[in-house]
Design an enzyme around this catalytic site. Structure first.
Site, PDB file in Angstrom:
ATOM      1  N   ASN A  44     -47.844 -13.171  37.247  1.00 16.31           N
ATOM      2  CA  ASN A  44     -47.498 -13.442  38.645  1.00 16.31           C
ATOM      3  C   ASN A  44     -48.715 -13.272  39.553  1.00 16.31           C
ATOM      4  OD1 ASN A  44     -44.718 -13.703  37.973  1.00 16.31           O
ATOM      5  ND2 ASN A  44     -44.561 -11.483  37.916  1.00 16.31           N
ATOM      6  N   HIS A 130     -32.360 -10.650  41.648  1.00 14.94           N
ATOM      7  CA  HIS A 130     -33.086  -9.833  40.676  1.00 14.94           C
ATOM      8  C   HIS A 130     -32.294  -8.591  40.238  1.00 14.94           C
ATOM      9  CE1 HIS A 130     -36.561  -7.184  39.470  1.00 14.94           C
ATOM     10  NE2 HIS A 130     -36.979  -8.326  38.975  1.00 14.94           N
ATOM     11  N   GLU A 174     -32.840 -13.585  47.591  1.00 16.63           N
ATOM     12  CA  GLU A 174     -34.291 -13.711  47.471  1.00 16.63           C
ATOM     13  C   GLU A 174     -34.688 -14.907  48.333  1.00 16.63           C
ATOM     14  OE1 GLU A 174     -35.586 -13.805  43.326  1.00 16.63           O
ATOM     15  OE2 GLU A 174     -34.049 -12.375  42.771  1.00 16.63           O
ATOM     16  N   SER A 178     -36.864 -15.967  41.410  1.00 17.27           N
ATOM     17  CA  SER A 178     -37.832 -15.770  40.338  1.00 17.27           C
ATOM     18  C   SER A 178     -37.531 -16.598  39.092  1.00 17.27           C
ATOM     19  CB  SER A 178     -37.928 -14.299  39.968  1.00 17.27           C
ATOM     20  OG  SER A 178     -36.660 -13.799  39.618  1.00 17.27           O
ATOM     21  N   ASP A 203     -35.417 -10.640  49.885  1.00 15.13           N
ATOM     22  CA  ASP A 203     -36.440 -10.203  48.937  1.00 15.13           C
ATOM     23  C   ASP A 203     -37.481 -11.324  48.795  1.00 15.13           C
ATOM     24  OD1 ASP A 203     -37.930  -9.751  46.602  1.00 15.13           O
ATOM     25  OD2 ASP A 203     -36.296  -8.688  45.595  1.00 15.13           O
ATOM     26  N   HIS A 206     -41.553 -13.259  45.419  1.00 18.48           N
ATOM     27  CA  HIS A 206     -42.345 -14.398  44.931  1.00 18.48           C
ATOM     28  C   HIS A 206     -42.852 -15.304  46.047  1.00 18.48           C
ATOM     29  CE1 HIS A 206     -41.678 -13.614  40.682  1.00 18.48           C
ATOM     30  NE2 HIS A 206     -40.491 -13.171  41.068  1.00 18.48           N
ATOM     31  N   LYS A 237     -47.350  -9.037  42.765  1.00 15.32           N
ATOM     32  CA  LYS A 237     -47.375 -10.443  42.327  1.00 15.32           C
ATOM     33  C   LYS A 237     -48.577 -11.118  42.991  1.00 15.32           C
ATOM     34  CE  LYS A 237     -42.838 -10.163  40.647  1.00 15.32           C
ATOM     35  NZ  LYS A 237     -41.530  -9.634  41.009  1.00 15.32           N
TER      36      LYS A 237
HETATM   37  C1  LIG Z   1     -40.629  -8.572  40.504  1.00 13.51           C
HETATM   38  C2  LIG Z   1     -39.466  -8.469  41.411  1.00 13.51           C
HETATM   39  C3  LIG Z   1     -39.025  -7.228  41.883  1.00 13.51           C
HETATM   40  C4  LIG Z   1     -39.596  -5.938  41.357  1.00 13.51           C
HETATM   41  O1  LIG Z   1     -40.848  -5.692  41.854  1.00 13.51           O
HETATM   42  P1  LIG Z   1     -41.829  -4.706  41.055  1.00 13.51           P
HETATM   43  O2  LIG Z   1     -42.834  -4.354  42.085  1.00 13.51           O
HETATM   44  O3  LIG Z   1     -42.368  -5.479  39.928  1.00 13.51           O
HETATM   45  O4  LIG Z   1     -41.014  -3.541  40.623  1.00 13.51           O
HETATM   46  C5  LIG Z   1     -38.026  -7.214  42.818  1.00 13.51           C
HETATM   47  N1  LIG Z   1     -37.436  -8.353  43.250  1.00 13.51           N
HETATM   48  C6  LIG Z   1     -37.812  -9.559  42.778  1.00 13.51           C
HETATM   49  C7  LIG Z   1     -37.130 -10.781  43.272  1.00 13.51           C
HETATM   50  C8  LIG Z   1     -38.822  -9.655  41.842  1.00 13.51           C
HETATM   51  O5  LIG Z   1     -39.183 -10.841  41.364  1.00 13.51           O
END
Ligand SMILES: *Cc1c(COP(=O)(O)O)cnc(C)c1O
Length: 382
Positions: A44, A130, A174, A178, A203, A206, A237
């Site tokens: 990522n 997620h 989100e 993802s 969230d 990404h 990421k």
């Molecule tokens: C990767 C991800 C997380 C977790 O984040 P980390 O910092 O890797 O623990 C949370 N929400 C989404 C949508 C993700 O893709």
């Protein structure tokens, strides 16, 4: 022991067994695993910032000044000045009143949701959200309703039917998903959030660093920062390091400092990590070139794959190619590995049964010629 073996054997038979694959080096769009070099489509590190010289220098300077670790929770003696600097940058970037740093996205979602919702409350969550969001809701004890992915009609039906029976209501989505790489209908969700007196958590794991004029994400690019109560995202990421943030109002931040257990009961991030994140936010804000190039290349690969007849999802730097059956997807991924591509299969339960896919994560270092060749190889191999 028998039960453990049975579990693992069953996973193996169903082509669902997960194993770790140690790699020796990751650099500029390649990974080395077991002595072999692969084009990396699994990371990522979308903008290639994990190895950016300015970020590395900032991290090293922070180690020299503050040491390798903080060795305390922020509430005890861990609140070094770098946190304040990063939080101010994030609040600015996200156009919110304040921000709070978390140790990871997983810990952020787990802690935030369980701190603001309890058993008299209700959460409406996109079906593809997620695992960290799902776990946060379960931990909160709130009543959970999952709406079909990006289905506003379904969300409204559920809100109409159930919202009134509960005290607080939280809607979660989100912004860029993802597993499907697609975009949530955030404007429409904001309308529903207002109509049904709810809070909204988005969230941007990404989307941070990739979308919006200044790379701050989808919410700010839609000018919806005031309407989204909680905007979270990760530094692990596109921003190339580790950790997570929440941008929110000052009272919400104060509440979390007092109630959020994953914030209170965990050692603060290391100085090098925070310093990296400060540098990464600055680079993203003032250098649009990396994200523009990335999205251009994503469109290019999508077109190439579609022209070969593949079912390609999404509209971002995440490019899932749906193969269908789990076994067939694993086989294709193995053949791709033989050809020197590191692109991993995504299978149930991460995605629905029958929609196993190979997920290509693009990054700044992939060249168009590599992507053209990849599409050709995919057509030959499948
Ligand atoms: C990767 C991800 C997380 C977790 O984040 P980390 O910092 O890797 O623990 C949370 N929400 C989404 C949508 C993700 O893709």
């Amino acid at each position: 022991m028998e039960r453990i073996k049975e579990f693992l054997n069953k996973r193996q038979q169903d082509s669902l067994l997960r194993t770790l694959k140690p790699f020796s080096l990751r650099e500029k769009g390649f990974v080395c695993i077991g002595g072999k070099r692969y084009v990396d489509f699994s990371s990522n590190d979308y903008l290639g910032l994990s190895s950016h010289p300015y970020i590395k220098k900032n991290a090293k300077d922070a180690i020299d000044k503050f040491g390798a670790g903080i060795c305390s929770s922020r509430l005890l003696s861990g609140d070094i000045e770098l946190f304040g600097i990063l939080e101010k940058r994030i609040a600015d970037f996200k156009q919110k009143e304040s921000a709070l740093i978390f140790n990871s996205g997983y810990q952020a979602n787990l802690g935030i949701i369980s701190a603001i919702c309890g058993k008299n409350d209700v959460v409406f969550s996109d079906r593809l959200n997620h695992a960290s969001i799902v776990d946060g809701i379960l931990l909160s004890g709130a009543k959970l309703f999952r709406f079909n992915h990006n289905d506003i009609g379904h969300l409204e039906t559920l809100l109409k039917k159930h919202r009134a029976k509960f005290q607080r209501c939280l809607i979660i989505t989100e912004s860029i998903f993802s597993m499907d790489g697609d975009l949530a209908p955030i404007r429409e969700i904001v309308k529903l959030k207002k109509k049904y007196t709810s809070m909204l958590l988005v969230d941007e794991a990404h989307a941070t660093g990739i979308f919006g004029d200044d790379g701050s994400g989808v919410v700010a690019s839609y000018r919806l920062s005031d309407d989204v109560d909680l905007i979270m995202g990760t530094f692990g990421k596109a921003l190339g390091s580790f950790g997570a943030y929440l941008a929110c109002s000052k009272p919400l931040r104060d509440l979390l400092i007092n109630k959020c257990r994953s914030f209170i009961y965990s050692t603060a991030l290391s100085p090098a990590v925070i310093a990296s994140n400060i540098a990464a936010v600055d680079i993203v804000r003032y250098d649009p070139f990396r994200r523009q190039l990335l999205l251009e290349k994503a469109n290019y690969l999508r077109e190439q794959l579609r022209s070969k007849g593949f079912e390609v999802l999404g509209s971002s730097q995440i490019i899932p190619v749906v193969i269908g059956e789990s076994r067939k997807t694993v086989l294709l991924s193995e053949k791709l590995q033989e050809k020197g591509y590191w692109a991993l299969p995504i299978r149930p339960p991460t995605v629905p049964e029958g929609s196993s896919r190979i997920r290509f994560s693009l990054n700044y270092y992939h060249r168009k010629s590599m992507l053209k060749k990849l599409a050709e190889d995919m057509a030959t191999l499948s």
